[in-house]
Design a protein around this motif. Structure first.
Motif, PDB file in Angstrom:
ATOM      1  N   GLN A  48       0.628  -0.974  -0.201  1.00  0.00           N
ATOM      2  CA  GLN A  48       0.074  -0.002  -0.117  1.00  0.00           C
ATOM      3  C   GLN A  48       1.343   0.982   0.177  1.00  0.00           C
ATOM      4  OE1 GLN A  48      -2.945  -0.025   3.576  1.00  0.00           O
ATOM      5  NE2 GLN A  48      -3.758   2.111   2.370  1.00  0.00           N
ATOM      6  N   GLY A  49       0.246   1.740  -0.744  1.00  0.00           N
ATOM      7  CA  GLY A  49       1.642   3.681  -0.576  1.00  0.00           C
ATOM      8  C   GLY A  49       2.101   3.505  -2.068  1.00  0.00           C
ATOM      9  N   LEU A  50       2.660   1.816  -2.976  1.00  0.00           N
ATOM     10  CA  LEU A  50       3.719   2.538  -3.702  1.00  0.00           C
ATOM     11  C   LEU A  50       3.040   3.313  -4.694  1.00  0.00           C
ATOM     12  CD1 LEU A  50       6.157   0.736  -6.126  1.00  0.00           C
ATOM     13  CD2 LEU A  50       4.492  -1.351  -6.244  1.00  0.00           C
ATOM     14  N   THR A  51       3.842   3.769  -5.267  1.00  0.00           N
ATOM     15  CA  THR A  51       3.997   4.679  -6.694  1.00  0.00           C
ATOM     16  C   THR A  51       4.569   4.383  -7.642  1.00  0.00           C
ATOM     17  OG1 THR A  51       5.043   6.891  -6.211  1.00  0.00           O
ATOM     18  CG2 THR A  51       2.619   6.527  -5.284  1.00  0.00           C
ATOM     19  N   LEU A  52       4.267   4.431  -9.124  1.00  0.00           N
ATOM     20  CA  LEU A  52       5.482   5.128 -10.131  1.00  0.00           C
ATOM     21  C   LEU A  52       6.476   5.821  -9.360  1.00  0.00           C
ATOM     22  CD1 LEU A  52       3.250   2.733 -10.725  1.00  0.00           C
ATOM     23  CD2 LEU A  52       3.865   2.963 -13.317  1.00  0.00           C
ATOM     24  N   PHE A  53       8.276   5.291 -10.046  1.00  0.00           N
ATOM     25  CA  PHE A  53       8.794   6.972 -10.253  1.00  0.00           C
ATOM     26  C   PHE A  53       9.160   7.759 -11.543  1.00  0.00           C
ATOM     27  CE2 PHE A  53      11.685   3.504  -9.639  1.00  0.00           C
ATOM     28  CZ  PHE A  53      12.581   3.351 -10.503  1.00  0.00           C
ATOM     29  N   THR A  54       7.987   7.438 -12.391  1.00  0.00           N
ATOM     30  CA  THR A  54       8.592   7.645 -13.568  1.00  0.00           C
ATOM     31  C   THR A  54       7.921   8.509 -13.843  1.00  0.00           C
ATOM     32  OG1 THR A  54       7.682   5.237 -14.448  1.00  0.00           O
ATOM     33  CG2 THR A  54      10.308   5.755 -14.846  1.00  0.00           C
ATOM     34  N   PRO A  55       7.475   9.721 -14.898  1.00  0.00           N
ATOM     35  CA  PRO A  55       6.372  10.397 -15.083  1.00  0.00           C
ATOM     36  C   PRO A  55       5.288   9.611 -15.857  1.00  0.00           C
ATOM     37  CG  PRO A  55       7.954  11.347 -15.450  1.00  0.00           C
ATOM     38  CD  PRO A  55       8.836   9.706 -15.199  1.00  0.00           C
ATOM     39  N   ASN A  56       4.151  10.496 -15.812  1.00  0.00           N
ATOM     40  CA  ASN A  56       2.699   9.903 -16.726  1.00  0.00           C
ATOM     41  C   ASN A  56       3.274   9.560 -18.396  1.00  0.00           C
ATOM     42  OD1 ASN A  56       2.098   9.285 -14.019  1.00  0.00           O
ATOM     43  ND2 ASN A  56       0.394  10.674 -14.616  1.00  0.00           N
ATOM     44  N   LYS A  57       3.419  10.094 -18.863  1.00  0.00           N
ATOM     45  CA  LYS A  57       3.612  10.290 -20.218  1.00  0.00           C
ATOM     46  C   LYS A  57       5.360   8.995 -20.288  1.00  0.00           C
ATOM     47  CE  LYS A  57       3.477  15.314 -21.386  1.00  0.00           C
ATOM     48  NZ  LYS A  57       3.852  16.863 -21.710  1.00  0.00           N
ATOM     49  N   LEU A  58       5.818   8.714 -19.876  1.00  0.00           N
ATOM     50  CA  LEU A  58       6.990   7.872 -19.481  1.00  0.00           C
ATOM     51  C   LEU A  58       6.117   6.304 -19.673  1.00  0.00           C
ATOM     52  CD1 LEU A  58       9.361  10.224 -19.894  1.00  0.00           C
ATOM     53  CD2 LEU A  58      11.013   8.566 -18.391  1.00  0.00           C
ATOM     54  N   ASN A  59       4.984   6.559 -19.005  1.00  0.00           N
ATOM     55  CA  ASN A  59       4.478   5.544 -18.683  1.00  0.00           C
ATOM     56  C   ASN A  59       3.009   4.726 -19.816  1.00  0.00           C
ATOM     57  OD1 ASN A  59       6.159   5.225 -16.268  1.00  0.00           O
ATOM     58  ND2 ASN A  59       4.582   6.267 -15.082  1.00  0.00           N
ATOM     59  N   ARG A  60       3.041   5.468 -20.896  1.00  0.00           N
ATOM     60  CA  ARG A  60       2.333   5.501 -22.039  1.00  0.00           C
ATOM     61  C   ARG A  60       2.894   4.134 -23.090  1.00  0.00           C
ATOM     62  NH1 ARG A  60       0.525   9.269 -27.233  1.00  0.00           N
ATOM     63  NH2 ARG A  60      -0.565   7.918 -28.174  1.00  0.00           N
ATOM     64  N   LEU A  61       2.218   2.750 -23.080  1.00  0.00           N
ATOM     65  CA  LEU A  61       2.184   2.171 -23.721  1.00  0.00           C
ATOM     66  C   LEU A  61       1.678   2.050 -25.649  1.00  0.00           C
ATOM     67  CD1 LEU A  61      -0.090  -1.325 -21.955  1.00  0.00           C
ATOM     68  CD2 LEU A  61       3.211  -0.663 -21.297  1.00  0.00           C
ATOM     69  N   PRO A  62       3.097   1.708 -26.314  1.00  0.00           N
ATOM     70  CA  PRO A  62       2.131   1.921 -26.810  1.00  0.00           C
ATOM     71  C   PRO A  62       1.309   1.875 -28.130  1.00  0.00           C
ATOM     72  CG  PRO A  62       4.297   0.727 -26.725  1.00  0.00           C
ATOM     73  CD  PRO A  62       3.537   0.391 -25.823  1.00  0.00           C
ATOM     74  N   GLY A  63       0.974   3.455 -28.390  1.00  0.00           N
ATOM     75  CA  GLY A  63      -0.656   2.987 -29.297  1.00  0.00           C
ATOM     76  C   GLY A  63      -1.364   2.792 -28.206  1.00  0.00           C
TER      77      GLY A  63
END
Length: 343
Positions: A48-63
């Protein structure tokens, strides 16, 4: 269940899903297996409380669309839902709640994948289980204090406990910060950690790293080797100064775990109520029952595996810094596709 497919993908994380979408587009027969009940559960079940550390734009899956979050970074549940939407959007061939027990090879050109629900025959296998599949525990001995690993922290509803978190990487620091408001927290630290600023000139540092091409530098380059040796992660208010101000008690490296207490390398001892191992993960490939794919030291021989038709994807620093990141999916998938076509 007795099935046959050309490419069997083990793991429905972001790499496995993107690979499946490309194979579907290319009209190549494939099947994705995942041990969890739903796509994304490997994230939902993390602490609980875990977040990604990369910005949302870098978390976009292709297409697919850029994911959005309530806060600055995606929570584990937000990203889990994003993966589910991606799988549904592409109508991917996935069998969930399907744990792989054993993989054998007929010595010619076909694998047998034994699951709880039957056997699947496959020409090629891609291991897309990622880097976070088997948490490492500090000790396997019975102790008077409760021992937990990273897969046992989904709720973390502890109160008025003395908790020792061992491992001060990003996960250990996030856990210590999260639990600190209702408990007495101790954080055992090992090697020196390198945290970099979350922003530089108002821009997310990871975005700058991508913009300057540093995430895609081949791991053989000296700059890439320097980054790998320092293993930095962003400081999202989890540095030592912040933790100390919150009341977290920083300890030195753990050298032994006894029945009743923990001993640190400065000789200090501590008897916690709970010990949380946040010291990382290890590969869990022993389900591959093909003796010739293991070296004398029992290390999995990926070169021999690729010659037979087993490939890995999404390993940290497999090719570059982005290999284990979401933004590296497109490159890693194309790399695997080339190998699949050659074999």
């Amino acid at each position: 269940m007795n099935l046959q497919t050309n490419v069997l993908i083990i793991g429905a994380g972001h790499m496995g899903l993107v690979l499946g979408s490309r194979l579907k587009f290319l009209n190549i027969d494939y099947l994705i297996l995942d041990k969890h009940k739903h796509v994304g559960d490997q994230w939902r079940k993390r602490y609980q409380g875990l977040t990604l550390f990369t910005p949302n734009k870098l978390n976009r899956l292709p297409g697919f669309y850029i994911p959005h979050s309530q806060g600055d970074y995606l929570t584990k549940d937000e990203f889990a839902d994003y993966l589910s939407e991606f799988a549904l959007h592409h109508q991917l061939a996935i069998k969930t709640n399907c744990h792989v027990l054993r993989v054998t090879h007929d010595g010619i050109n076909e694998f047998s994948v034994f699951t709880e629900h039957g056997v699947i025959k496959a020409k090629q296998i891609v291991l897309a289980t990622g880097a976070f599949n088997t948490p490492v525990k500090l000790s396997n001995r019975d102790t008077q204090f409760l021992q937990l690993d990273l897969e046992q922290l989904q709720k973390m509803d502890f109160k008025n406990k003395q908790i020792l978190v061992v491992g001060d990487g990003a996960s250990g620091r996030q856990i210590a910060k999260k639990l600190n408001d209702k408990n007495k927290i101790y954080l055992a630290q090992g090697k020196e950690r390198n945290l970099f600023p979350e922003h530089i000139l108002g821009i997310k540092t990871f975005s700058l790293l991508k913009w300057f091409g540093l995430l895609r530098l081949p791991k053989s380059f000296k700059i890439a080797q320097f980054l790998k040796s320092r293993d930095p992660f962003p400081d999202t208010d989890i540095n030592n100064k912040v933790l100390l101000a919150l009341g977290v008690d920083l300890k030195s490296r753990v050298v032994s775990v006894g029945d009743e207490c923990i001993t640190f390398d400065n000789g200090e001892k501590l008897a916690p109520d709970i010990l949380i191992s946040a010291i990382g993960y290890k590969d869990g490939f022993r389900f591959i029952d093909i003796p010739q794919l293991y070296k004398d030291n029992n290390e999995f021989d990926i070169s021999a595996a690729e010659m037979m038709g087993i490939f890995q994807i999404g390993r940290p620093w497999q090719h570059n810094r982005a290999s284990g990141l979401i933004c590296g999916a497109e490159f890693e998938v194309e790399n695997v596709l080339e190998k699949l076509n050659r074999s």
